[in-house]
Write an enzyme that holds these catalytic residues in place. Structure first.
Site, PDB file in Angstrom:
ATOM      1  N   ARG A 172       0.850  -1.192   0.000  1.00  0.00           N
ATOM      2  CA  ARG A 172       0.000   0.000   0.000  1.00  0.00           C
ATOM      3  C   ARG A 172       0.891   1.250   0.000  1.00  0.00           C
ATOM      4  O   ARG A 172       1.541   1.575   0.987  1.00  0.00           O
ATOM      5  CB  ARG A 172      -0.910   0.017   1.232  1.00  0.00           C
ATOM      6  CG  ARG A 172      -1.830   1.262   1.297  1.00  0.00           C
ATOM      7  CD  ARG A 172      -2.711   1.238   2.528  1.00  0.00           C
ATOM      8  NE  ARG A 172      -3.618   0.111   2.496  1.00  0.00           N
ATOM      9  CZ  ARG A 172      -4.749   0.068   1.799  1.00  0.00           C
ATOM     10  NH1 ARG A 172      -5.106   1.116   1.057  1.00  0.00           N
ATOM     11  NH2 ARG A 172      -5.518  -0.990   1.825  1.00  0.00           N
TER      12      ARG A 172
ATOM     13  N   GLU B 254      -0.347  -8.107  -3.807  1.00  0.00           N
ATOM     14  CA  GLU B 254      -1.434  -7.152  -4.026  1.00  0.00           C
ATOM     15  C   GLU B 254      -0.899  -5.726  -3.924  1.00  0.00           C
ATOM     16  O   GLU B 254      -0.298  -5.360  -2.915  1.00  0.00           O
ATOM     17  CB  GLU B 254      -2.520  -7.367  -2.968  1.00  0.00           C
ATOM     18  CG  GLU B 254      -3.559  -6.264  -2.904  1.00  0.00           C
ATOM     19  CD  GLU B 254      -4.399  -6.313  -1.636  1.00  0.00           C
ATOM     20  OE1 GLU B 254      -5.002  -5.269  -1.295  1.00  0.00           O
ATOM     21  OE2 GLU B 254      -4.444  -7.366  -0.965  1.00  0.00           O
TER      22      GLU B 254
ATOM     23  N   THR C  95      -7.834  -2.686  -2.732  1.00  0.00           N
ATOM     24  CA  THR C  95      -8.676  -1.524  -2.447  1.00  0.00           C
ATOM     25  C   THR C  95      -9.565  -1.193  -3.649  1.00  0.00           C
ATOM     26  O   THR C  95      -9.752  -0.038  -4.021  1.00  0.00           O
ATOM     27  CB  THR C  95      -7.824  -0.299  -2.030  1.00  0.00           C
ATOM     28  OG1 THR C  95      -6.785  -0.722  -1.125  1.00  0.00           O
ATOM     29  CG2 THR C  95      -8.674   0.717  -1.277  1.00  0.00           C
TER      30      THR C  95
ATOM     31  N   LYS D  88     -12.255 -12.143   2.115  1.00  0.00           N
ATOM     32  CA  LYS D  88     -11.262 -11.444   2.938  1.00  0.00           C
ATOM     33  C   LYS D  88     -11.978 -10.896   4.171  1.00  0.00           C
ATOM     34  O   LYS D  88     -12.751  -9.938   4.076  1.00  0.00           O
ATOM     35  CB  LYS D  88     -10.641 -10.309   2.122  1.00  0.00           C
ATOM     36  CG  LYS D  88      -9.853  -9.291   2.915  1.00  0.00           C
ATOM     37  CD  LYS D  88      -9.446  -8.141   1.999  1.00  0.00           C
ATOM     38  CE  LYS D  88      -9.100  -6.896   2.781  1.00  0.00           C
ATOM     39  NZ  LYS D  88      -8.700  -5.791   1.884  1.00  0.00           N
TER      40      LYS D  88
ATOM     41  N   GLY E 217      -4.026  -6.233  10.571  1.00  0.00           N
ATOM     42  CA  GLY E 217      -3.340  -6.446  11.847  1.00  0.00           C
ATOM     43  C   GLY E 217      -2.688  -7.807  12.002  1.00  0.00           C
ATOM     44  O   GLY E 217      -2.370  -8.225  13.121  1.00  0.00           O
TER      45      GLY E 217
ATOM     46  N   GLY F  45       0.179  -6.709   5.364  1.00  0.00           N
ATOM     47  CA  GLY F  45       0.722  -5.483   4.803  1.00  0.00           C
ATOM     48  C   GLY F  45       1.901  -4.939   5.577  1.00  0.00           C
ATOM     49  O   GLY F  45       3.056  -5.121   5.193  1.00  0.00           O
ATOM     50  N   SER F  46       1.642  -4.273   6.701  1.00  0.00           N
ATOM     51  CA  SER F  46       2.688  -3.539   7.414  1.00  0.00           C
ATOM     52  C   SER F  46       3.839  -4.429   7.880  1.00  0.00           C
ATOM     53  O   SER F  46       4.990  -3.987   7.918  1.00  0.00           O
ATOM     54  CB  SER F  46       2.090  -2.795   8.607  1.00  0.00           C
ATOM     55  OG  SER F  46       1.449  -3.686   9.494  1.00  0.00           O
TER      56      SER F  46
END
Length: 206
Positions: free
Chosen positions: A18, A40, A68, A128, A157, A177-178
């Site tokens: 992202r 993604e 998204t 998802k 998370g 993600g993060s």
């Protein structure tokens, strides 16, 4: 779309990029080299479209898709660019219809049992479940009662500390993600990202 589920079973992780600070191609290359099959790139990332336009040619070892994707217009934009799958944060039946009309797999976002069932019935290959960490792994265990066959991806998370819990509770795959964010393009940063990816991929077999 059984081929999608076969790929997901072999490598049950969707890496989410992202608006990354590091070049998207560098990120994708490092992740695919580590064994990730699904990358993604959120469609709101500045370099998303040019990345998707060349991804199929440049990254033979993985599938690159768009995330998204909230409305049909974004779905069409992503598919025109070459997205090999779509990911949504929400349940929009019109987006699913666009994906199916182009024979593009879709991971559809949902939270409640009604949304999850409706999205699957509408044709989404994988649901998802978002935000997963807020809902907790026990939520997935409860969902497996009425929905034992629906593929569920835990997203939001997810990290090394809780990944195994979600797999144990019935998640088919993880969207992360993060925890896979690269700080820069140094060898150390790339290696750290790849190590996390490999550990997450092993989480389901523990």
């Amino acid at each position: 779309m059984s081929a999608l589920l076969t790929e997901l079973q072999a490598a049950p992780l969707v890496a989410i990029l992202r608006r990354p600070r590091v070049d998207i191609e560098v990120c994708a290359g490092a992740l695919i080299e580590a064994g990730v099959r699904f990358v993604e790139v959120t469609i709101d990332s500045p370099a998303a479209v040019p990345f998707l336009e060349s991804a199929a040619k440049n990254f033979k070892g993985g599938l690159c898709g768009a995330g998204t994707v909230t409305v049909p217009e974004l779905a069409e934009k992503a598919i025109r660019a070459g997205a090999q799958f779509l990911v949504t944060p929400n349940f929009n039946p019109d987006v699913i219809r666009v994906a199916r009309s182009h024979q593009i797999p879709i991971f559809c976002g949902a939270m409640t049992p009604t949304e999850i069932f409706s999205a699957y019935e509408a044709g989404a290959e994988v649901i998802k479940v978002f935000p997963a960490a807020t809902l907790g792994s026990a939520y997935f265990k409860e969902l497996r009662g009425p929905f034992p066959e629906i593929p569920l991806m835990a997203t939001g998370g997810i990290n090394l500390d809780n990944a195994t819990d979600f797999f144990g509770a019935g998640a088919t795959a993880l969207g992360v993600g993060s925890s896979l964010t690269m700080k820069d393009e140094t060898l150390a940063s790339v290696a750290a990202c790849q190590e996390v990816a490999r550990k997450l991929l092993l989480g389901k077999s523990r």
